[in-house]
Design a protein around this motif. Sequence first.
Motif, short mmCIF file in Angstrom:
data_model
loop_
_atom_site.label_atom_id
_atom_site.label_comp_id
_atom_site.label_asym_id
_atom_site.label_seq_id
_atom_site.Cartn_x
_atom_site.Cartn_y
_atom_site.Cartn_z
N SER A 29 -30.87 36.73 35.46
CA SER A 29 -29.86 35.71 35.11
C SER A 29 -29.73 34.67 36.21
CB SER A 29 -28.49 36.36 34.90
OG SER A 29 -28.49 37.16 33.74
N ALA A 30 -29.62 33.41 35.82
CA ALA A 30 -29.47 32.34 36.79
C ALA A 30 -28.02 32.17 37.23
CB ALA A 30 -29.98 31.03 36.19
N GLY A 31 -27.11 32.54 36.34
CA GLY A 31 -25.70 32.30 36.63
C GLY A 31 -24.87 33.57 36.53
N MET A 32 -23.73 33.53 37.23
CA MET A 32 -22.72 34.59 37.10
C MET A 32 -21.62 34.03 36.23
SD MET A 32 -22.10 35.94 40.96
CE MET A 32 -22.61 34.74 42.17
N ASP A 33 -21.21 34.78 35.24
CA ASP A 33 -20.16 34.28 34.35
C ASP A 33 -18.80 34.29 35.04
OD1 ASP A 33 -21.90 33.77 32.29
OD2 ASP A 33 -21.62 35.72 31.35
N LEU A 34 -18.06 33.22 34.80
CA LEU A 34 -16.70 33.10 35.32
C LEU A 34 -15.72 33.35 34.19
CD1 LEU A 34 -17.17 29.81 37.39
CD2 LEU A 34 -16.99 32.15 38.30
N ARG A 35 -14.61 33.99 34.50
CA ARG A 35 -13.63 34.34 33.47
C ARG A 35 -12.37 33.50 33.58
NH1 ARG A 35 -14.90 39.43 31.12
NH2 ARG A 35 -16.73 40.36 32.14
N LEU A 37 -8.65 33.09 33.99
CA LEU A 37 -7.46 33.80 34.46
C LEU A 37 -6.26 33.24 33.70
CD1 LEU A 37 -5.97 35.73 36.30
CD2 LEU A 37 -6.01 33.99 38.09
N LEU A 38 -5.90 33.95 32.65
CA LEU A 38 -4.81 33.51 31.78
C LEU A 38 -3.85 34.67 31.57
CD1 LEU A 38 -6.92 31.82 28.91
CD2 LEU A 38 -5.51 30.62 30.59
N ASP A 39 -2.55 34.37 31.47
CA ASP A 39 -1.57 35.41 31.17
C ASP A 39 -1.48 35.67 29.68
OD1 ASP A 39 -0.86 35.80 33.84
OD2 ASP A 39 0.51 34.08 33.77
N GLU A 40 -1.83 34.67 28.91
CA GLU A 40 -1.79 34.80 27.44
C GLU A 40 -2.90 33.94 26.85
OE1 GLU A 40 1.73 31.52 26.71
OE2 GLU A 40 2.25 33.60 27.20
N PRO A 41 -3.25 34.17 25.59
CA PRO A 41 -4.32 33.37 24.98
C PRO A 41 -3.98 31.88 25.04
CG PRO A 41 -3.76 35.24 23.59
CD PRO A 41 -2.73 35.20 24.68
N LEU A 42 -5.01 31.09 25.17
CA LEU A 42 -4.84 29.64 25.27
C LEU A 42 -5.58 28.99 24.10
CD1 LEU A 42 -4.06 27.05 26.94
CD2 LEU A 42 -6.31 27.25 28.02
N THR A 43 -4.82 28.31 23.25
CA THR A 43 -5.45 27.65 22.10
C THR A 43 -5.70 26.19 22.42
OG1 THR A 43 -4.44 29.18 20.54
CG2 THR A 43 -5.17 27.07 19.65
N LEU A 44 -6.93 25.79 22.21
CA LEU A 44 -7.33 24.40 22.42
C LEU A 44 -7.58 23.76 21.07
CD1 LEU A 44 -9.85 25.23 25.25
CD2 LEU A 44 -7.88 23.76 25.59
N PHE A 115 -9.19 36.51 30.46
CA PHE A 115 -10.36 37.14 31.09
C PHE A 115 -11.66 36.99 30.29
CE2 PHE A 115 -6.52 39.18 32.60
CZ PHE A 115 -6.60 38.81 33.94
N GLU A 116 -11.63 36.13 29.31
CA GLU A 116 -12.87 35.84 28.58
C GLU A 116 -13.83 35.08 29.51
OE1 GLU A 116 -12.20 34.08 24.76
OE2 GLU A 116 -14.32 33.55 24.49
N ARG A 117 -15.11 35.34 29.36
CA ARG A 117 -16.12 34.62 30.15
C ARG A 117 -16.28 33.24 29.54
NH1 ARG A 117 -21.12 37.71 29.48
NH2 ARG A 117 -20.09 38.61 27.69
N LEU A 118 -15.96 32.20 30.29
CA LEU A 118 -15.94 30.88 29.66
C LEU A 118 -16.91 29.89 30.26
CD1 LEU A 118 -12.72 28.85 30.58
CD2 LEU A 118 -13.78 30.54 32.01
N ALA A 119 -17.52 30.20 31.39
CA ALA A 119 -18.47 29.28 32.01
C ALA A 119 -19.32 30.11 32.97
CB ALA A 119 -17.73 28.17 32.76
#
Length: 153
Positions: A29-35, A37-44, A115-119
């Motif tokens: 893998s070239a990258g490490m996934d970043l998560r 940090l949210l206290d609750e779900p975030l809707t975009l 804590f979802e992997r987003l980038a």
Amino acid sequence: MSSTRPRLQCKVLDERLLDYLPSYATAGSAGMDLRALLDEPLTLAPGDCELVRTGLAIYIEDPSLAGMILPRSGLGHKHGIVLGNLVGLIDSDYQGELMISVWNRGQTSFTLAPFERLAQYVLVPVAQADLAIVNSFEDSTRGSGGFGSTGRQ
Ligand SMILES: O=c1ccn([C@H]2C[C@H](O)[C@@H](COP(=O)(O)OP(=O)(O)OP(=O)(O)O)O2)c(=O)[nH]1
Ligand SMILES: [Mg+2]
């Protein structure tokens, strides 16, 4: 192939992250996934852009390296979740928290879970340069041609 892997100092700013430290998903893998940090779900909603904490500060220190924050292809292609700055460039002397600008460029709302992997974070080599001021260049094959000057086929 043998190589010496750089060691990056990493501060964990929220202890919940200790269960979710970035790592390479596979040996290649070239990258490490970043998560997120949210206290609750975030809707975009479509078009929304939010700065999301990672809870991590990574100090690269070595000026011949830089960090890049890149989108995950699945989120980007399937859900339109990409980066508000398109690519995040992390300076070797940056000691603050890594932040992710999350942009919903899609047509539907998307909910990011805590804590979802987003980038992903990619370490890249960098060369800093000095500028030598000149009045003219020795001609190159390309010269000033750009922006499609070599055609499409
Ligand atoms: O997606 C990103 C992009 C940048 N940064 C941090 C690390 C980087 O070293 C710093 C500055 O980034 P950049 O130089 O791209 O932003 P700027 O707008 O030029 O800010 P500055 O004036 O602080 O350099 O912000 C992040 O945490 N996430
Ligand atoms: Mg800058």
